[in-house]
Structures are given as structure tokens and as C-alpha cells.
Motif scaffolding. Structure first.
Motif, PDB file in Angstrom:
ATOM      1  N   VAL A  29      32.350  18.170  31.091  1.00  0.00           N
ATOM      2  CA  VAL A  29      32.613  17.582  29.739  1.00  0.00           C
ATOM      3  C   VAL A  29      31.640  17.879  28.792  1.00  0.00           C
ATOM      4  N   PHE A  30      30.431  17.491  29.185  1.00  0.00           N
ATOM      5  CA  PHE A  30      29.213  17.603  28.248  1.00  0.00           C
ATOM      6  C   PHE A  30      28.352  18.856  28.721  1.00  0.00           C
ATOM      7  N   LEU A  36      22.640  14.247  25.665  1.00  0.00           N
ATOM      8  CA  LEU A  36      23.917  13.840  25.315  1.00  0.00           C
ATOM      9  C   LEU A  36      24.724  13.681  26.682  1.00  0.00           C
ATOM     10  N   LYS A 103      26.072  24.797  24.035  1.00  0.00           N
ATOM     11  CA  LYS A 103      27.259  25.927  23.967  1.00  0.00           C
ATOM     12  C   LYS A 103      27.228  26.613  25.238  1.00  0.00           C
ATOM     13  N   ILE A 104      28.452  27.156  25.470  1.00  0.00           N
ATOM     14  CA  ILE A 104      28.399  27.761  26.405  1.00  0.00           C
ATOM     15  C   ILE A 104      29.153  29.400  26.496  1.00  0.00           C
ATOM     16  N   GLY A 106      31.774  31.593  26.723  1.00  0.00           N
ATOM     17  CA  GLY A 106      33.108  31.524  27.337  1.00  0.00           C
ATOM     18  C   GLY A 106      33.644  33.083  27.699  1.00  0.00           C
ATOM     19  N   GLY A 111      31.120  30.466  31.957  1.00  0.00           N
ATOM     20  CA  GLY A 111      31.996  29.739  30.847  1.00  0.00           C
ATOM     21  C   GLY A 111      33.277  29.667  31.114  1.00  0.00           C
ATOM     22  N   PHE A 114      34.191  26.334  32.927  1.00  0.00           N
ATOM     23  CA  PHE A 114      34.277  24.807  32.233  1.00  0.00           C
ATOM     24  C   PHE A 114      34.802  24.783  31.042  1.00  0.00           C
ATOM     25  N   PRO A 115      36.181  25.152  31.004  1.00  0.00           N
ATOM     26  CA  PRO A 115      37.074  24.968  29.920  1.00  0.00           C
ATOM     27  C   PRO A 115      37.256  23.496  29.085  1.00  0.00           C
ATOM     28  N   ASP A 116      36.624  22.631  29.782  1.00  0.00           N
ATOM     29  CA  ASP A 116      36.608  21.372  28.851  1.00  0.00           C
ATOM     30  C   ASP A 116      35.378  20.843  28.403  1.00  0.00           C
ATOM     31  N   GLN A 117      34.361  21.687  28.379  1.00  0.00           N
ATOM     32  CA  GLN A 117      32.832  21.122  28.033  1.00  0.00           C
ATOM     33  C   GLN A 117      32.746  21.454  26.495  1.00  0.00           C
ATOM     34  N   ALA A 118      32.358  20.256  26.023  1.00  0.00           N
ATOM     35  CA  ALA A 118      32.297  19.967  24.651  1.00  0.00           C
ATOM     36  C   ALA A 118      31.123  21.198  24.256  1.00  0.00           C
ATOM     37  N   GLN A 119      31.345  21.451  22.854  1.00  0.00           N
ATOM     38  CA  GLN A 119      30.333  22.577  22.405  1.00  0.00           C
ATOM     39  C   GLN A 119      29.653  21.954  21.235  1.00  0.00           C
ATOM     40  N   VAL A 120      28.302  21.704  21.571  1.00  0.00           N
ATOM     41  CA  VAL A 120      27.574  20.804  20.519  1.00  0.00           C
ATOM     42  C   VAL A 120      26.382  21.439  19.727  1.00  0.00           C
TER      43      VAL A 120
ATOM     44  N   TYR B  40      31.623   8.618  21.549  1.00  0.00           N
ATOM     45  CA  TYR B  40      31.407   9.885  22.244  1.00  0.00           C
ATOM     46  C   TYR B  40      32.137  10.954  21.488  1.00  0.00           C
ATOM     47  N   SER B  44      30.017  14.297  20.069  1.00  0.00           N
ATOM     48  CA  SER B  44      30.234  15.657  20.729  1.00  0.00           C
ATOM     49  C   SER B  44      30.587  16.684  19.332  1.00  0.00           C
ATOM     50  N   ILE B 260      45.699  24.690  26.980  1.00  0.00           N
ATOM     51  CA  ILE B 260      45.210  25.729  26.304  1.00  0.00           C
ATOM     52  C   ILE B 260      46.072  26.905  25.731  1.00  0.00           C
ATOM     53  N   GLU B 280      36.975  18.565  23.252  1.00  0.00           N
ATOM     54  CA  GLU B 280      36.071  19.341  23.723  1.00  0.00           C
ATOM     55  C   GLU B 280      36.835  20.734  24.180  1.00  0.00           C
ATOM     56  N   ARG B 281      38.058  20.743  24.819  1.00  0.00           N
ATOM     57  CA  ARG B 281      38.793  21.800  25.213  1.00  0.00           C
ATOM     58  C   ARG B 281      39.150  22.652  23.855  1.00  0.00           C
ATOM     59  N   GLN B 283      37.170  22.694  21.250  1.00  0.00           N
ATOM     60  CA  GLN B 283      36.151  23.380  20.871  1.00  0.00           C
ATOM     61  C   GLN B 283      35.668  24.691  21.476  1.00  0.00           C
ATOM     62  N   ARG B 284      35.807  24.380  22.921  1.00  0.00           N
ATOM     63  CA  ARG B 284      35.763  25.518  23.932  1.00  0.00           C
ATOM     64  C   ARG B 284      36.549  26.775  23.403  1.00  0.00           C
ATOM     65  N   ASP B 288      35.476  30.415  22.055  1.00  0.00           N
ATOM     66  CA  ASP B 288      36.015  31.545  22.641  1.00  0.00           C
ATOM     67  C   ASP B 288      36.497  32.489  21.807  1.00  0.00           C
ATOM     68  N   TRP B 293      34.617  24.527  13.870  1.00  0.00           N
ATOM     69  CA  TRP B 293      35.668  23.468  13.345  1.00  0.00           C
ATOM     70  C   TRP B 293      34.960  22.688  12.263  1.00  0.00           C
TER      71      TRP B 293
END
Lengths: 294, 294
Positions: A29-30, A36, A103-104, A106, A111, A114-120, B40, B44, B260, B280-281, B283-284, B288, B293
């Protein structure tokens, strides 16, 4: 024989209670191993957090998984994912702070996992000291650190200094009573026990790991080596292994358990604690089964 | 004609930018409509938060979705999910504070829909004032509130007081410039415009909703009614509907987009903003696809 310290009690099950450990904070998620992620894992009512520690060139213990920069999660000052995985040990803490890790990428398999990970934006590799300062706050007195020392077995002569630097930060912040020292490298855990007899140790194992040799009877070996927790990969164990280890007095913490069917199996196996990238999912599953985690 | 206020600009797309709105905070990950969820979501890097407001018996605007207590998410003082869905309007704010709302009943279909939601002790229905105080903090100056007025169309004589109570809290906290007033009840939005001509309005629609009649050409109607945003259910629209509404100057915010494949379709449709339980999803997915945003 060691007495069981409070932080070990907090990793062990009780009737109606199975523990949850947030893996690298809550990687699902994070962004992993970030402040964070740790803050929100703790805020979510998951007091047990797992994370990874490596030393910088200037001997600062920092929280990051790999001994090198990690291409899928490190961005340079231009905002690009890096192409060169420099050793963390070659960079000062100040130099490491030039990278963002919120960030990750994708396009990588890492990447995509973890499709639900926040991108901060704006997140940096934290110093271990930052997390220690967080959990020292009175509102986080229930927090427990499962601190993985990422030692490089090719650099055995550095183990003693690595342990000393980590312990210095822990002592400086007064969080020894909240900490468990954790590693795949069982030799560094012996060093931990020698330098800090008051801090319990946690022995990681994975059957497919070729870096570290494993004995035949792992729990007996962990027990003989003075370990308090045994942390096997969840796919390596049976219910009997769990029961055998618990009979010896070890706590069994399995990792990294993300699928609901696997979470259910681990509950059925009777483990003490489940380490997951999705600690909230484990909360939901335990709740649904009438169980608690604290 | 109204000038476009900053808070509406922040809900509109720009080249390379599609907005993300956190639905009830981030319902997929944190208990819905709670301060933990809002904190949260903002932390994020999702500054746009959607939530629902209802009045208590003592005229306190509170953040909760239903006009009644909600069986799957309200727990009584004994820690049991409630069996009686009392009207929020029948309870004082103090009485409402006796319930916890940080867990979800996994035996209900509602609970089963959110298998990753954190389960947190000690969370209460927040007053609108608490969220206003949070976003008034300088670190949250980018935060924008998509404040849904949950009016009961059977109680039309209460609309004016409801709007007045909500506006009083917003004015008291100085967050009118961060707020958009949002409803399925387009008559209450007329009341909002009359009482607060400086705060933009957002018109919700869903084709299957039987409570509120919908005109044939919804965007034209929203435009004529002085709306700034049109918020259709994502399954009700085509790319042409989006383009038509945007040509009239409306921002198009679709809800509640969690899968998605649906997120991708909405990006392809060219919407201004995507409201999701899993911000977060989104965002991902935007990352990608090389989009941002904010």
C-alpha cells in the motif's frame, strides 16, 4: 537460558490472538521502507514493523532492502528511475538523500507485483534513527521493531562494525526494549547476542536460499543458537514444524504472506505471527475469523 | 457566468495530468469517512478527498455516508456490530460518539467487498469541523474537499438548515476556497448556490437512481443550473458524453472506479478526475501510463 523479554511476548500468539507484522512497513500500500509507510502501519493498529538495515559509507544505518540502490524504486534528481545500482556502502548518507524512493517502476516485474502501492513525491531512504525516534514517542510505546540486518556474507569482517553501529542508534534512542534483531545471516546474530545480550534475536530461513547453508533441524538449531524467533518462508513449513518449534519455546513468524488463502493456511498452522505486505488484509481476515492481533 | 475558482481548476485535467479523488478517504484501504482515512489519503499525495455529510439531532454536520447508522460498519460499546440502524438525525453528536466505525463486518456483502481495509480500534464518526481543521493546516493547503450533502428528499423542508449548518462550519474554519459542494439532490445544490455564491457546486448522477429524476441531456442541465462539475457514475457515460460536457466548461469527475480496466477506460475517455476507493491504485496506473495527478 534467556528470559522471555516483552518484545518477544508481543510477537507470540495467545488464545484468540495471532500477531501481524507489517513487511517493510506495508509494501502493498505504501512505498516500502519509508517513514510514510511506517507511520501509517502503526496508525492502522499494526504495532509490529519489519524493515531492512544497511550501512552507508559514513556508517549511518539506513532503512533499505538491498545492499545496492534498487532500480525499480530509486529515482534520481531528474525524476528518472536509476540505471546504475551503486552499492549503498559507497554512498554517504547525504549522497543517498539525493534519491527519491516513493515510486515504483511499473514496467518492471517488481513494480507490476504491487499495483496498489501509493506513489508519493519527496520520500527518501530514512536513517534508522528516524524510525527509532518515531517509535520512542509515547503514543507508539506498543510499537516493536523487527530489524533485519542485511549483511553481505562476502564481507564477514564488517559484521562487528555493522552490529555496533546499529546498536549505537538503538541505545541512543532508548528503544532496545522495543527491538528484535533479525537476519538470514546467523553469524551476525551471534555477534548481536555478544554485543547486546539484552536484545532478542530472530533467525530467518528460506529453503531456496543459496547464500546461507541451513541445518537439517532448523528449529533445534535456532534454539541452540539462542534465538527467540524463527522466521521461515511460509511455503517451507508444515503445521508440525510450527508446533515443534513452539514446543521448544520459539515464536514462529512466517513471511511474506499476501494471498488470503495463504493467510488462512498460516492461521490454520497455528503460527505466532504473519508478516505481510498487506497487514490490513491480515487484520480483515483475522477479524472475519473472530481473531484479534493485539 | 461564474468565474472558475481555484478549487475547480484543481479538479480539472491538464495536459499530462488527470486528477484523483479519494472516495470516502480511501475506503479500500482505510475505514471509510474517518480522520485516519483522510490523513492517509492526503499524506499519500492525493489532495482531493470526497466524503459525505449528514446532520445530527443537535445540528452538527458529521461525516458518514448513510442517513442512518450503518450495520456493517458501526460497532456499539460492547464491540458488536449494531442490529438497529437508528437515524443519525435522532442522535446527538455525543450519542453518535458512542459508536466505533473503524471495522467492517466481513460476514456482510458490504464487508466482503473490501478485503484489504484496515481494521482500527477507537475511530469515531468525525465532525465536519475536524476535517476542516485538518485541511486548514498550512501543510494541507493543496487539499480540496468534495463535500457531499446527503439530503433526504423526503425532508425537503430541512434542506435550507442543512446547508446553513454546513456553511457555518466551512466559514468558521476559513476553508470555503478549498471546498466544492456536491450532491445527488440538485435542489439542495440550488440552495447552496443561493447561500454561498462563492462556493462551486458539483452535480452527481446515476442512471439507475430512482430517488432523483434525471433530465435527458444531463450536462446541459448541469450547466444551466450553474454547476461547475458533473459527476456521473462511470458506467453511465461514453467518451462523447465526457467531451460534450467539457465543451460546455464542466469538469467531469467519474465515480467509483476501482478496477484497473475501468481506470484505464476512464483515462481513455478523457475524464478530468477519477474518484476511487483505491486512490493509490489510480496513482500507480497513471504513473505507469506516464501521467501525473497534480
Amino acid at each position: 537460558m534467556r528470559t522471555m523479554t516483552q518484545q518477544i511476548v508481543d510477537f507470540k500468539k495467545r488464545p484468540g490472538v495471532i500477531r501481524i507484522v507489517g513487511h517493510r512497513g506495508a509494501r502493498g500500500v505504501f512505498p516500502e521502507n519509508t517513514m510514510l509507510g511506517f507511520e501509517y502501519t502503526l496508525a492502522s493498529g499494526v504495532p509490529l514493523v519489519e524493515f531492512d538495515v544497511v550501512l552507508t559509507a559514513d556508517d549511518v544505518p539506513v532503512i533499505t532492502h538491498n545492499p545496492t540502490l534498487h532500480k525499480p524504486t530509486f529515482q534520481d534528481q531528474a525524476g528518472q528511475f536509476i540505471s546504475n545500482e551503486l552499492p549503498i556502502r559507497s554512498l554517504s548518507f547525504a549522497e543517498l538523500g539525493r534519491y527519491e524512493v516513493g515510486k515504483i517502476d511499473g514496467t518492471t516485474s517488481y513494480g507490476a507485483a504491487f499495483p496498489d502501492q501509493a506513489q508519493v513525491a519527496g520520500l527518501r531512504v530514512p536513517a534508522l534513527a528516524e524510525l527509532c525516534a518515531l517509535v520512542k514517542q509515547p503514543r507508539h510505546q506498543a510499537a516493536r521493531l523487527l530489524l533485519e540486518l542485511k549483511s553481505d556474507p562476502s564481507l564477514t569482517n564488517m559484521r562487528s562494525n555493522f552490529v555496533a553501529q546499529v546498536l549505537r542508534v538503538i541505545r541512543d534512542h532508548g528503544v532496545a526494549g522495543q527491538t528484535v534483531l533479525h537476519s538470514f545471516d546467523w553469524e551476525i546474530l551471534a555477534d548481536c547476542q555478544a554485543q547486546a545480550p539484552d536484545i532478542p534475536t530472530s533467525f530467518l530461513s528460506i529453503a531456496s536460499n543459496s547464500e546461507f547453508d541451513l541445518p537439517d533441524d532448523i528449529p533445534a538449531h535456532v534454539k541452540a543458537a539462542g534465538g527467540a524467533l524463527w522466521c521461515p518462508h511460509f511455503q517451507d513449513i508444515t503445521a508440525k514444524d510450527v508446533a515443534d518449534a513452539q514446543r521448544m519455546g520459539l515464536g514462529v513468524v512466517v513471511w511474506t504472506v499476501n494471498a488470503i488463502s495463504d493467510i488462512d493456511q498460516m492461521i490454520d498452522f497455528g503460527v505466532d505471527a504473519i508478516c505481510s505486505d498487506y497487514p490490513e488484509r491480515v487484520q480483515r481476515r483475522l477479524s472475519d475469523r473472530g481473531l484479534r492481533w493485539e
